[in-house]
Design a protein around this motif. Structure first.
Motif, PDB file in Angstrom:
ATOM      1  N   VAL A 178     -13.102   2.545  -3.534  1.00  0.00           N
ATOM      2  CA  VAL A 178     -14.340   1.935  -3.019  1.00  0.00           C
ATOM      3  C   VAL A 178     -14.028   0.599  -2.345  1.00  0.00           C
ATOM      4  CG1 VAL A 178     -16.633   1.106  -3.662  1.00  0.00           C
ATOM      5  CG2 VAL A 178     -15.572   3.004  -4.936  1.00  0.00           C
ATOM      6  N   VAL A 179     -13.219  -0.211  -3.026  1.00  0.00           N
ATOM      7  CA  VAL A 179     -12.916  -1.540  -2.504  1.00  0.00           C
ATOM      8  C   VAL A 179     -12.049  -1.445  -1.246  1.00  0.00           C
ATOM      9  CG1 VAL A 179     -11.839  -3.764  -3.003  1.00  0.00           C
ATOM     10  CG2 VAL A 179     -13.149  -2.590  -4.773  1.00  0.00           C
ATOM     11  N   LEU A 180     -11.134  -0.476  -1.217  1.00  0.00           N
ATOM     12  CA  LEU A 180     -10.295  -0.316  -0.023  1.00  0.00           C
ATOM     13  C   LEU A 180     -11.163  -0.095   1.222  1.00  0.00           C
ATOM     14  CD1 LEU A 180      -7.646   0.024   1.532  1.00  0.00           C
ATOM     15  CD2 LEU A 180      -7.625   2.431   0.833  1.00  0.00           C
ATOM     16  N   LYS A 181     -12.156   0.768   1.087  1.00  0.00           N
ATOM     17  CA  LYS A 181     -13.046   1.052   2.234  1.00  0.00           C
ATOM     18  C   LYS A 181     -13.750  -0.221   2.685  1.00  0.00           C
ATOM     19  CE  LYS A 181     -13.829   5.978   1.971  1.00  0.00           C
ATOM     20  NZ  LYS A 181     -13.440   6.306   0.556  1.00  0.00           N
ATOM     21  N   GLU A 182     -14.238  -0.985   1.712  1.00  0.00           N
ATOM     22  CA  GLU A 182     -14.898  -2.257   2.004  1.00  0.00           C
ATOM     23  C   GLU A 182     -13.926  -3.216   2.705  1.00  0.00           C
ATOM     24  OE1 GLU A 182     -17.864  -3.151   1.717  1.00  0.00           O
ATOM     25  OE2 GLU A 182     -17.992  -5.339   1.505  1.00  0.00           O
ATOM     26  N   ALA A 183     -12.702  -3.280   2.209  1.00  0.00           N
ATOM     27  CA  ALA A 183     -11.698  -4.171   2.797  1.00  0.00           C
ATOM     28  C   ALA A 183     -11.391  -3.759   4.236  1.00  0.00           C
ATOM     29  CB  ALA A 183     -10.422  -4.168   1.950  1.00  0.00           C
ATOM     30  N   GLN A 184     -11.366  -2.469   4.484  1.00  0.00           N
ATOM     31  CA  GLN A 184     -11.125  -1.990   5.857  1.00  0.00           C
ATOM     32  C   GLN A 184     -12.281  -2.373   6.762  1.00  0.00           C
ATOM     33  OE1 GLN A 184     -10.248   2.097   4.644  1.00  0.00           O
ATOM     34  NE2 GLN A 184      -8.210   1.932   5.572  1.00  0.00           N
ATOM     35  N   ARG A 185     -13.503  -2.226   6.234  1.00  0.00           N
ATOM     36  CA  ARG A 185     -14.687  -2.583   7.008  1.00  0.00           C
ATOM     37  C   ARG A 185     -14.667  -4.068   7.379  1.00  0.00           C
ATOM     38  NH1 ARG A 185     -19.653  -4.225   6.536  1.00  0.00           N
ATOM     39  NH2 ARG A 185     -19.429  -4.818   4.348  1.00  0.00           N
ATOM     40  N   LEU A 186     -14.207  -4.909   6.452  1.00  0.00           N
ATOM     41  CA  LEU A 186     -14.210  -6.362   6.673  1.00  0.00           C
ATOM     42  C   LEU A 186     -12.980  -6.847   7.446  1.00  0.00           C
ATOM     43  CD1 LEU A 186     -15.382  -7.522   3.130  1.00  0.00           C
ATOM     44  CD2 LEU A 186     -16.724  -7.646   5.245  1.00  0.00           C
ATOM     45  N   GLY A 187     -12.031  -5.939   7.715  1.00  0.00           N
ATOM     46  CA  GLY A 187     -10.833  -6.345   8.441  1.00  0.00           C
ATOM     47  C   GLY A 187      -9.736  -6.916   7.566  1.00  0.00           C
ATOM     48  N   THR A 194      -1.157   1.849   4.365  1.00  0.00           N
ATOM     49  CA  THR A 194      -0.085   2.296   3.457  1.00  0.00           C
ATOM     50  C   THR A 194       0.905   1.195   3.098  1.00  0.00           C
ATOM     51  OG1 THR A 194      -0.280   4.384   4.637  1.00  0.00           O
ATOM     52  CG2 THR A 194       1.569   4.166   3.079  1.00  0.00           C
ATOM     53  N   PHE A 195       1.457   0.505   4.113  1.00  0.00           N
ATOM     54  CA  PHE A 195       2.476  -0.512   3.860  1.00  0.00           C
ATOM     55  C   PHE A 195       1.988  -1.597   2.902  1.00  0.00           C
ATOM     56  CE2 PHE A 195       6.325  -0.925   6.801  1.00  0.00           C
ATOM     57  CZ  PHE A 195       6.593   0.419   6.695  1.00  0.00           C
ATOM     58  N   ASP A 196       0.711  -1.944   3.016  1.00  0.00           N
ATOM     59  CA  ASP A 196       0.160  -2.964   2.126  1.00  0.00           C
ATOM     60  C   ASP A 196      -0.086  -2.412   0.730  1.00  0.00           C
ATOM     61  OD1 ASP A 196       0.043  -5.120   3.997  1.00  0.00           O
ATOM     62  OD2 ASP A 196      -1.667  -4.145   4.938  1.00  0.00           O
ATOM     63  N   ILE A 197      -0.886  -1.366   0.635  1.00  0.00           N
ATOM     64  CA  ILE A 197      -1.337  -0.924  -0.698  1.00  0.00           C
ATOM     65  C   ILE A 197      -0.242  -0.249  -1.503  1.00  0.00           C
ATOM     66  CG2 ILE A 197      -3.745  -0.745   0.027  1.00  0.00           C
ATOM     67  CD1 ILE A 197      -3.434   2.251   0.249  1.00  0.00           C
ATOM     68  N   GLU A 198       0.776   0.269  -0.837  1.00  0.00           N
ATOM     69  CA  GLU A 198       1.895   0.869  -1.582  1.00  0.00           C
ATOM     70  C   GLU A 198       2.978  -0.161  -1.928  1.00  0.00           C
ATOM     71  OE1 GLU A 198       1.712   3.581  -2.938  1.00  0.00           O
ATOM     72  OE2 GLU A 198       0.450   4.927  -1.767  1.00  0.00           O
ATOM     73  N   GLY A 199       2.765  -1.409  -1.544  1.00  0.00           N
ATOM     74  CA  GLY A 199       3.692  -2.466  -1.956  1.00  0.00           C
ATOM     75  C   GLY A 199       4.891  -2.653  -1.035  1.00  0.00           C
ATOM     76  N   VAL A 200       4.955  -1.899   0.049  1.00  0.00           N
ATOM     77  CA  VAL A 200       6.137  -1.948   0.922  1.00  0.00           C
ATOM     78  C   VAL A 200       6.252  -3.310   1.611  1.00  0.00           C
ATOM     79  CG1 VAL A 200       7.292  -0.900   2.903  1.00  0.00           C
ATOM     80  CG2 VAL A 200       6.043   0.545   1.269  1.00  0.00           C
ATOM     81  N   ASP A 201       5.130  -3.805   2.124  1.00  0.00           N
ATOM     82  CA  ASP A 201       5.139  -5.113   2.785  1.00  0.00           C
ATOM     83  C   ASP A 201       5.587  -6.205   1.806  1.00  0.00           C
ATOM     84  OD1 ASP A 201       4.180  -7.039   4.992  1.00  0.00           O
ATOM     85  OD2 ASP A 201       3.015  -7.680   3.252  1.00  0.00           O
ATOM     86  N   ALA A 202       5.041  -6.184   0.603  1.00  0.00           N
ATOM     87  CA  ALA A 202       5.444  -7.174  -0.413  1.00  0.00           C
ATOM     88  C   ALA A 202       6.925  -7.033  -0.738  1.00  0.00           C
ATOM     89  CB  ALA A 202       4.599  -7.015  -1.675  1.00  0.00           C
ATOM     90  N   ALA A 203       7.430  -5.801  -0.740  1.00  0.00           N
ATOM     91  CA  ALA A 203       8.851  -5.588  -1.068  1.00  0.00           C
ATOM     92  C   ALA A 203       9.753  -6.115   0.038  1.00  0.00           C
ATOM     93  CB  ALA A 203       9.103  -4.106  -1.327  1.00  0.00           C
ATOM     94  N   HIS A 204       9.319  -5.994   1.298  1.00  0.00           N
ATOM     95  CA  HIS A 204      10.095  -6.603   2.387  1.00  0.00           C
ATOM     96  C   HIS A 204      10.232  -8.106   2.140  1.00  0.00           C
ATOM     97  CE1 HIS A 204       8.836  -3.132   5.273  1.00  0.00           C
ATOM     98  NE2 HIS A 204      10.049  -2.924   4.814  1.00  0.00           N
ATOM     99  N   LYS A 205       9.120  -8.731   1.788  1.00  0.00           N
ATOM    100  CA  LYS A 205       9.129 -10.183   1.590  1.00  0.00           C
ATOM    101  C   LYS A 205       9.925 -10.564   0.344  1.00  0.00           C
ATOM    102  CE  LYS A 205       4.625 -10.446   3.874  1.00  0.00           C
ATOM    103  NZ  LYS A 205       3.172 -10.294   3.626  1.00  0.00           N
ATOM    104  N   GLU A 226       6.156  -0.453  -6.297  1.00  0.00           N
ATOM    105  CA  GLU A 226       4.933   0.233  -6.721  1.00  0.00           C
ATOM    106  C   GLU A 226       3.739  -0.496  -6.146  1.00  0.00           C
ATOM    107  OE1 GLU A 226       4.480   0.787 -11.016  1.00  0.00           O
ATOM    108  OE2 GLU A 226       6.660   0.977 -11.127  1.00  0.00           O
ATOM    109  N   GLY A 227       2.763   0.251  -5.667  1.00  0.00           N
ATOM    110  CA  GLY A 227       1.563  -0.363  -5.110  1.00  0.00           C
ATOM    111  C   GLY A 227       0.420  -0.378  -6.110  1.00  0.00           C
ATOM    112  N   ILE A 228      -0.787  -0.525  -5.578  1.00  0.00           N
ATOM    113  CA  ILE A 228      -1.952  -0.676  -6.455  1.00  0.00           C
ATOM    114  C   ILE A 228      -2.887   0.516  -6.396  1.00  0.00           C
ATOM    115  CG2 ILE A 228      -1.891  -3.199  -6.262  1.00  0.00           C
ATOM    116  CD1 ILE A 228      -4.328  -2.948  -4.352  1.00  0.00           C
ATOM    117  N   THR A 229      -2.459   1.599  -5.755  1.00  0.00           N
ATOM    118  CA  THR A 229      -3.387   2.705  -5.503  1.00  0.00           C
ATOM    119  C   THR A 229      -3.824   3.420  -6.782  1.00  0.00           C
ATOM    120  OG1 THR A 229      -1.499   4.171  -5.123  1.00  0.00           O
ATOM    121  CG2 THR A 229      -2.490   3.160  -3.197  1.00  0.00           C
ATOM    122  N   LYS A 230      -3.006   3.338  -7.829  1.00  0.00           N
ATOM    123  CA  LYS A 230      -3.373   4.081  -9.056  1.00  0.00           C
ATOM    124  C   LYS A 230      -4.084   3.197 -10.067  1.00  0.00           C
ATOM    125  CE  LYS A 230       0.712   6.831  -8.390  1.00  0.00           C
ATOM    126  NZ  LYS A 230       2.127   6.530  -8.717  1.00  0.00           N
TER     127      LYS A 230
END
Lengths: 438, 438
Positions: A178-187, A194-205, A226-230
């Motif tokens: 639910v929150v993901l959809k809201e976050a997409q709506r708000l930009g 995927t890269f954000d919620i699965e933790g890939v971007d954070a892992a690069h950093k 590991e991301g936050i999807t679950k």
């Protein structure tokens, strides 16, 4: 000395922010750097849009290689992203003897070893403050600010999208989807998050920070991700009851007991009383624990056009100071070059503007508050809040607390003198300044 | 390249910390700096105590001028303090062509203009990261990290003694005098605490930050300075009721409307929800607001032997990198010199150690918890806390939440597989990692 010329590859969100900040603050930046810094060429496939942004202040080309081939250009900013064409162009720019500034964490976390080796061989810098935690100068802190320390661990909220989602899940008790959809709506989240919620971007950093902290090569392929999807709303609630918040952390930790480094990204329970547990929304924060300094924390906006531009331009200034200005202009004692200090006056306290907290000990009788507030009104000081204590029985006096909006200190002092003279004001008035710091 | 030789003037708390950290971490520091850094001479009037600290690793002299006269010494660290002899020695060291590192905010806030001019004339650096907020690299953030920005304001908790006193006053509802005595007993306040409690120390630091932020000369005499000695417990309480905390802030603010700078230190009401309002005890934090980056915050220990030493040594590394190493070793891409990276392995996730949060959906019947905890015990995983929900009527199942102490991930995975196989465990077990970050 004529301005150093910079070529910009890719003028999207961060690129346009960089162009705009560099233009807007050019005088201040020149006073700091010891030399003007100008983006004189921009390469973007969308030539039309690029022209709209830069007007006639820079030459726009479709082909990035025109910039790399231009001998007038000393520094190339790469803001294309990804591993493909960005890698090729960065390596070509290095080979052409250009310094490179990039915000591309994916590229450096995966191909950093190759790129840094190429840069060292050519004697140029590849600077990447913008690649981790946006405008927060965390690369500089790790690379230069904490050099005395054996770093013990680094742990950071280094992805704003997931921190926004986690904050919303906690605030509103909602589930991830639910929150993901809201976050997409708000930009706050991209169409493909995927890269954000699965933790890939954070892992690069986190990979980049592990190299900076521990003196190891970048090894993104070794990171546990590991991301936050679950994540369920129930666990956020239970964690709260136990005194914890759940944050997606990128962690790099020295493990002397086994002679290794932990490198991992996953949702993490953190004690609610820690500052980092209270970093909300799209903000970023990184904690660094060193054996000498103890715990330090760095907080700010981790993404967005101008916050990221702030880091890109800091790298431009560093390169200008260290590699292209004369040695006397390297890093000036007071941030601005010695011959560029200004005599902007320090204001007297009467000219200072703040909000105020006032505590008045007053007689508990009718009309007292009104006589006070009319003095403030006559002095053009507007009231934000009033707190009146009920007087204890038989005491006949009480405390009145007033919070004002911002006003000039001189006006407040005059009003205070008038209020103090009221017969119903029974003790010296306490006045304290208030700052919103927002 | 032989190590750069450093002379230390004054080996008290910070001096001994600097000597110890530089010795303990010498290998790591050399890998970062590109050259060894050694304190080879120490000057202190108390020669005996100095010898006890440094043993035979440095030559101890009573006369600081012996160090300044030594042509082998490239950098002088001044940790004497005050305006008198410290000023003379710093100027003499500069004139002898030495770089200077100092933690002396009083000296620089008052005599900075003279000292920086002398240094510029001789082409040497006077570095002072340790002069503001101890181990927090805030000078570097202002001078190098945020160079893109028009700084709008800087506001900081930059005196640990007063922040400790204010935290205690709030926590315990006590008045200033009582807490001051307690702070003196615990060593958080000096026998003569005037400079701290009257805001003078914070004003020295705010003066330095105002110069760095706004490109003006240091002008301590223009600062407005108020301490915390008149603060009443009642005001801390009322502020709390209105949603504010009271902090002693050093503030420097650009006022474009009147073309001036505000420079002031005073007790300040700050919204309780701001991170800085939650900086407790002797910790320091500085907020910087820039037009591009927005709000950033820097947090850590503002005083103490090794935190301050961390800043002193960072300055030594900066000087070594920028002024005495060959250009190729200036600021390495990954913090450590390229030929000094190590192949310390990144551990597999099975080897990682963390604490865990477990949520198990279990049948609401006798012996369930005991079967779970015995699996954990058999795996040597000790339990920190258990939260068992009462089941809703007629539901016959319930959530058990377990927090464990730190354990190896491999052990936890094996235990999870066993628990999951229990017939009384009715749904996939949720496991999340927990970090204390302390």
């Amino acid at each position: 000395m004529k301005p150093i010329q910079v070529g910009l590859l890719g003028i999207g969100t961060v690129g346009s922010g960089t162009f705009n900040v560099l233009t807007r603050n050019q005088e201040e930046i020149r006073r700091r750097a010891g030399r003007g810094i100008e983006i004189t060429m921009v390469a973007d496939l969308n030539v039309e849009r690029a022209r709209e942004i830069v007007g006639d202040r820079a030459r726009v080309v479709a082909d990035a290689r025109e910039i790399i081939a231009n001998p007038e250009i000393d520094i190339v900013i790469e803001l294309i992203g990804g591993y493909g064409i960005a890698r090729a162009l960065v390596l070509e720019a290095i080979n052409a003897g250009k310094h490179v500034v990039t915000a591309n964490k994916a590229l450096l976390a995966v191909h950093g070893t190759e790129i840094f080796a190429a840069a060292s061989a050519k004697g140029v810098m590849v600077a990447f403050e913008a690649a981790v935690a946006g405008g927060i100068p965390i690369i500089k802190a790790l690379r230069e600010g904490l050099t005395a320390n054996q770093v013990q661990w680094v742990a950071g909220i280094i992805n704003g999208t997931t921190n926004f989602i986690l904050s919303e899940m906690r605030d509103k008790g909602l589930d991830f989807d639910v929150v993901l959809k809201e976050a997409q709506r708000l930009g706050y989240a991209e169409a493909d998050p995927t890269f954000d919620i699965e933790g890939v971007d954070a892992a690069h950093k986190a990979t980049l920070m592990s190299a900076l902290a521990f003196g190891i090569p970048v090894q993104f392929d070794k990171a546990h991700v590991e991301g936050i999807t679950k994540l369920a709303a129930a666990d956020i609630r239970y964690a709260e009851q136990l005194g914890y918040r759940i944050k997606l952390l990128g962690i790099a930790k020295r493990r002397d007991d086994v002679g290794g480094i932990e490198l991992r990204v996953h949702p993490t329970l953190v004690p609610a009383k820690r500052l980092i547990a209270n970093v909300e929304g799209a903000m970023n924060a990184v904690m660094v624990q060193g054996d000498a300094v103890g715990t330090t924390l760095y907080y700010g906006k981790g993404a967005g056009s101008e916050p990221t531009a702030s880091a890109v331009i800091a790298d431009l200034v560093d390169i200008t100071r260290l590699h292209t200005a004369d040695p006397d202009h390297r890093v000036p004692h007071l941030a601005f070059q010695a011959d560029e200090l200004r005599d902007t006056p320090v204001l007297s306290i009467d000219q200072v503007r703040t909000a105020f907290y006032l505590r008045l000990r007053v007689a508990d009788q009718k009309g007292v508050l009104s006589s006070i507030t009319s003095i403030l009104a006559a002095s053009d000081i507007s009231i934000d809040a009033v707190l009146q204590r009920e007087s204890n029985e038989g005491e006949h006096q009480t405390d009145v607390i007033i919070l004002t909006h911002e006003t000039q200190e001189g006006a407040m002092r005059a009003a205070l003198a008038q209020m103090q003279a009221l017969p119903t004001v029974l003790a010296p008035i306490v006045s304290l300044r208030k700052e919103e710091l927002a």
